[in-house]
Design a protein around this motif. Structure first.
Motif, PDB file in Angstrom:
ATOM      1  N   ILE A  74       3.856 -11.085  -3.235  1.00  0.00           N
ATOM      2  CA  ILE A  74       4.744 -10.166  -2.318  1.00  0.00           C
ATOM      3  C   ILE A  74       3.437  -9.319  -1.672  1.00  0.00           C
ATOM      4  N   LYS A  75       3.653  -9.144  -0.032  1.00  0.00           N
ATOM      5  CA  LYS A  75       2.606  -8.358   0.530  1.00  0.00           C
ATOM      6  C   LYS A  75       3.543  -7.009   1.035  1.00  0.00           C
ATOM      7  N   GLU A  76       4.878  -7.533   1.511  1.00  0.00           N
ATOM      8  CA  GLU A  76       5.461  -6.327   2.042  1.00  0.00           C
ATOM      9  C   GLU A  76       7.165  -6.738   2.007  1.00  0.00           C
ATOM     10  N   ARG A  77       7.891  -5.712   2.388  1.00  0.00           N
ATOM     11  CA  ARG A  77       9.309  -6.231   2.555  1.00  0.00           C
ATOM     12  C   ARG A  77      10.091  -5.354   3.566  1.00  0.00           C
ATOM     13  N   ARG A  78      11.208  -5.378   3.779  1.00  0.00           N
ATOM     14  CA  ARG A  78      11.854  -4.571   4.825  1.00  0.00           C
ATOM     15  C   ARG A  78      12.923  -3.755   4.065  1.00  0.00           C
ATOM     16  N   TYR A  79      13.022  -2.334   4.822  1.00  0.00           N
ATOM     17  CA  TYR A  79      14.052  -1.357   4.306  1.00  0.00           C
ATOM     18  C   TYR A  79      14.738  -0.787   5.251  1.00  0.00           C
ATOM     19  N   VAL A  80      16.100  -0.555   5.045  1.00  0.00           N
ATOM     20  CA  VAL A  80      16.999   0.024   5.895  1.00  0.00           C
ATOM     21  C   VAL A  80      16.655   1.448   6.188  1.00  0.00           C
ATOM     22  N   PRO A  81      16.810   2.134   7.459  1.00  0.00           N
ATOM     23  CA  PRO A  81      16.488   3.592   7.527  1.00  0.00           C
ATOM     24  C   PRO A  81      17.171   4.248   6.337  1.00  0.00           C
ATOM     25  N   ASN A  82      16.811   5.492   6.098  1.00  0.00           N
ATOM     26  CA  ASN A  82      17.077   6.369   4.836  1.00  0.00           C
ATOM     27  C   ASN A  82      18.221   7.313   5.213  1.00  0.00           C
ATOM     28  N   ASP A  83      18.766   7.322   6.528  1.00  0.00           N
ATOM     29  CA  ASP A  83      19.696   8.344   6.885  1.00  0.00           C
ATOM     30  C   ASP A  83      21.187   7.663   6.762  1.00  0.00           C
ATOM     31  N   ALA A  84      21.444   6.760   5.833  1.00  0.00           N
ATOM     32  CA  ALA A  84      23.110   6.443   5.423  1.00  0.00           C
ATOM     33  C   ALA A  84      23.531   5.678   6.870  1.00  0.00           C
ATOM     34  N   SER A  85      22.772   5.210   7.853  1.00  0.00           N
ATOM     35  CA  SER A  85      23.275   4.747   8.975  1.00  0.00           C
ATOM     36  C   SER A  85      23.413   3.187   8.791  1.00  0.00           C
ATOM     37  N   VAL A  86      22.905   2.661   7.804  1.00  0.00           N
ATOM     38  CA  VAL A  86      23.143   1.050   7.503  1.00  0.00           C
ATOM     39  C   VAL A  86      23.652   0.774   6.240  1.00  0.00           C
ATOM     40  N   ALA A  87      24.508  -0.002   6.079  1.00  0.00           N
ATOM     41  CA  ALA A  87      25.220  -0.699   4.891  1.00  0.00           C
ATOM     42  C   ALA A  87      25.160  -2.049   4.896  1.00  0.00           C
ATOM     43  N   THR A  88      25.291  -2.637   3.699  1.00  0.00           N
ATOM     44  CA  THR A  88      25.088  -4.247   3.506  1.00  0.00           C
ATOM     45  C   THR A  88      25.977  -5.032   4.666  1.00  0.00           C
TER      46      THR A  88
ATOM     47  N   GLU B 134       0.733  -1.168  -0.087  1.00  0.00           N
ATOM     48  CA  GLU B 134       0.020  -0.142   0.009  1.00  0.00           C
ATOM     49  C   GLU B 134       0.852   1.333   0.104  1.00  0.00           C
ATOM     50  N   GLU B 135       1.848   1.091   0.921  1.00  0.00           N
ATOM     51  CA  GLU B 135       2.974   2.277   0.821  1.00  0.00           C
ATOM     52  C   GLU B 135       3.912   2.504  -0.257  1.00  0.00           C
ATOM     53  N   LEU B 136       4.108   1.412  -0.850  1.00  0.00           N
ATOM     54  CA  LEU B 136       5.541   1.460  -1.567  1.00  0.00           C
ATOM     55  C   LEU B 136       5.091   2.352  -2.800  1.00  0.00           C
ATOM     56  N   PRO B 137       4.005   2.546  -3.428  1.00  0.00           N
ATOM     57  CA  PRO B 137       3.801   3.483  -4.673  1.00  0.00           C
ATOM     58  C   PRO B 137       3.907   4.924  -4.468  1.00  0.00           C
ATOM     59  N   TYR B 138       3.991   5.095  -3.185  1.00  0.00           N
ATOM     60  CA  TYR B 138       3.897   6.617  -2.823  1.00  0.00           C
ATOM     61  C   TYR B 138       5.288   6.989  -2.329  1.00  0.00           C
ATOM     62  N   LEU B 139       6.341   6.092  -2.158  1.00  0.00           N
ATOM     63  CA  LEU B 139       7.641   6.399  -1.829  1.00  0.00           C
ATOM     64  C   LEU B 139       8.472   7.071  -2.989  1.00  0.00           C
ATOM     65  N   ASP B 140       9.425   8.180  -2.699  1.00  0.00           N
ATOM     66  CA  ASP B 140      10.250   8.636  -3.657  1.00  0.00           C
ATOM     67  C   ASP B 140      11.448   8.035  -3.288  1.00  0.00           C
ATOM     68  N   GLU B 141      12.568   8.622  -3.954  1.00  0.00           N
ATOM     69  CA  GLU B 141      13.705   8.000  -4.152  1.00  0.00           C
ATOM     70  C   GLU B 141      14.436   7.834  -2.775  1.00  0.00           C
ATOM     71  N   ARG B 142      13.989   8.557  -1.778  1.00  0.00           N
ATOM     72  CA  ARG B 142      14.353   8.535  -0.454  1.00  0.00           C
ATOM     73  C   ARG B 142      13.662   7.887   0.289  1.00  0.00           C
ATOM     74  N   HIS B 143      12.750   7.280  -0.059  1.00  0.00           N
ATOM     75  CA  HIS B 143      11.658   6.156   0.738  1.00  0.00           C
ATOM     76  C   HIS B 143      10.895   7.048   1.464  1.00  0.00           C
ATOM     77  N   VAL B 144      10.504   8.356   1.177  1.00  0.00           N
ATOM     78  CA  VAL B 144       9.928   9.124   1.708  1.00  0.00           C
ATOM     79  C   VAL B 144       8.475   9.169   1.268  1.00  0.00           C
ATOM     80  N   ARG B 145       7.451   8.922   2.181  1.00  0.00           N
ATOM     81  CA  ARG B 145       5.896   8.881   1.392  1.00  0.00           C
ATOM     82  C   ARG B 145       5.496  10.447   1.001  1.00  0.00           C
ATOM     83  N   GLN B 146       5.098  10.348  -0.090  1.00  0.00           N
ATOM     84  CA  GLN B 146       4.494  11.556  -0.791  1.00  0.00           C
ATOM     85  C   GLN B 146       3.191  11.527  -0.968  1.00  0.00           C
TER      86      GLN B 146
END
Ligand code: ACO
Length: 352
Positions: free
Chosen positions: A51-65, A21-33
């Motif tokens: 697929i129903k959902e997935r996980r994303y890291v925070p968008n603050d450059a705090s997490v790498a692979t 539901e949220e995914l289509p509203y996300l911009d390239e910084r994963h911020v809901r528009q």
């Protein structure tokens, strides 16, 4: 005879749940528009991928692979009752390294506190969604030959930063999530040919190299990297490309063949296998593989519905997920079949 035993398993997914539901509203910084950024919806995503959902890291450059891998690695070490310093080899399977080079295994070595103290071998391997089975084959060879005695195999991906959050990229963007799975292997003395890692196979066909790829640059060109952040139409190289139909067809073919060959080569049947754990590319692919290969549905374990496609992490993440749910138990025999970019594919039979 020395055979390879799984000493421990761990997995990690970031906290942020991104629903269809949220995914289509996300911009390239994963911020809901306020308005849709991508023309897609829950109905299409669930119908075509499961697929129903997935996980994303925070968008603050705090997490790498390497951070995703580090969390899973700590859990695998605890599960194995080992210390990081017990390791003598790290194999890191990923298509989303922290940076181009050096590989991410050495970054994980440092995060495990080993750098400068334990000069363990660090391998990065690039078979994308087939990486964990390719890495299992390497670990098995290292252990059986006595080359290494405590091998950590990592499958980890941070997909969410390299996806195209526009309608142009929707066929791929909806599929992927972030996550990591880690297994630790060691030797055991046994004459039981069905103990530990029983069988692995690894295959490739370079004819598929352009059907599922992420170029970012082309080393033969000058400049070799041509990226203008202001020109999204121009930046095709920065996003994954997939010929969905060719991937679907080849994935089913490769996974069915490697699954059936694994049973034939080991003289096993589905009566000898407790669980079938396929790579989590797309639920529809896995359903087709189960149908064509006549796999008992009650033996099939998937996790794509809640984690999406985490590429090299899907196999260990799925096993660990269903272990936590009380399904997978120590001593269970698992057949895993994978298919990935390259194309690459393979299978493994192992007693967990
Ligand atoms: N939302 C809505 N519509 C979409 C989306 C989306 N996310 N993605 C594609 N579409 C549309 C296309 O625009 C097209 O519309 P059109 O006919 O009006 O142009 C229609 O859906 C069909 O698109 P195709 O590209 O022809 O896609 P296909 O029918 O092959 O379905 C899909 C796309 C689901 C990806 C399918 O090809 C597939 O399942 N392929 C397997 C690939 C896969 O799952 N890969 C996983 C990663 S690779 C790996 O892990 C090994």
């Amino acid at each position: 005879m020395i055979r390879t035993k799984i000493l421990g398993l761990g997995s990690y997914v970031p906290d942020r749940v991104v629903t269809n539901e949220e995914l289509p509203y996300l911009d390239e910084r994963h911020v809901r528009q306020a308005t849709k950024q991508t023309e897609t919806d829950d109905a299409w995503i669930q119908k075509r991928t499961g697929i129903k959902e997935r996980r994303y890291v925070p968008n603050d450059a705090s997490v790498a692979t390497s951070d995703l891998a580090h969390e899973a690695a700590k859990r695998a070490l605890a599960d194995a009752n080992l210390q990081a310093n017990d390791l003598d080899c790290i194999i890191f399977a990923t298509l989303s390294p922290d940076f181009h080079f050096p590989g991410t295994a050495v970054v994980l070595q440092r995060k495990l506190g080993l750098a400068g103290k334990n000069d363990c071998a660090c391998y990065d391997i690039r078979q994308q969604c087939s990486g964990f089975v390719y890495g299992m084959q390497m670990a098995d060879a290292f252990i059986r030959t006595g080359m290494y005695k405590r091998v950590m195999l990592v499958g980890a991906e941070l997909h969410s930063h390299s996806l195209d959050y526009t309608t142009r990229g929707r066929d791929v963007m909806v599929l992927f999530g972030d996550g990591a799975g880690v297994a630790i292997f060691g030797p055991m003395e046994t004459d039981d040919a069905r103990a530990g890692i029983v069988y692995t196979s690894a295959h490739a066909d370079g004819n598929g190299a352009n059907d599922l790829n992420l170029k970012i640059f082309e080393i033969n060109r000058l400049p070799y990297l041509d990226y203008d952040p202001r020109d999204r139409e121009h930046n095709q190289l920065m996003y994954p490309h997939m010929d969905g139909k060719r991937v679907f067809l080849n994935a089913v073919r490769g996974m069915v063949m490697s699954t059936n060959t694994a049973l034939a080569k080991t003289g096993m049947s589905w009566d000898d296998i407790q669980w079938f754990v396929p790579h989590q590319a797309n639920l529809r692919i896995n359903e087709k593989v189960v149908e064509v290969a006549k796999i008992p549905p009650e033996k099939v374990l998937n996790s794509i519905e809640i984690y999406g496609n985490t590429t090299a992490a899907t196999v260990p993440l799925t096993i660990d997920h269903w272990r936590k749910q009380g399904k997978v138990k120590r001593g269970d025999r698992i057949l895993s079949s994978v298919f990935g970019s390259g194309f690459t594919w393979g299978a493994a039979i192992f007693t967990f």
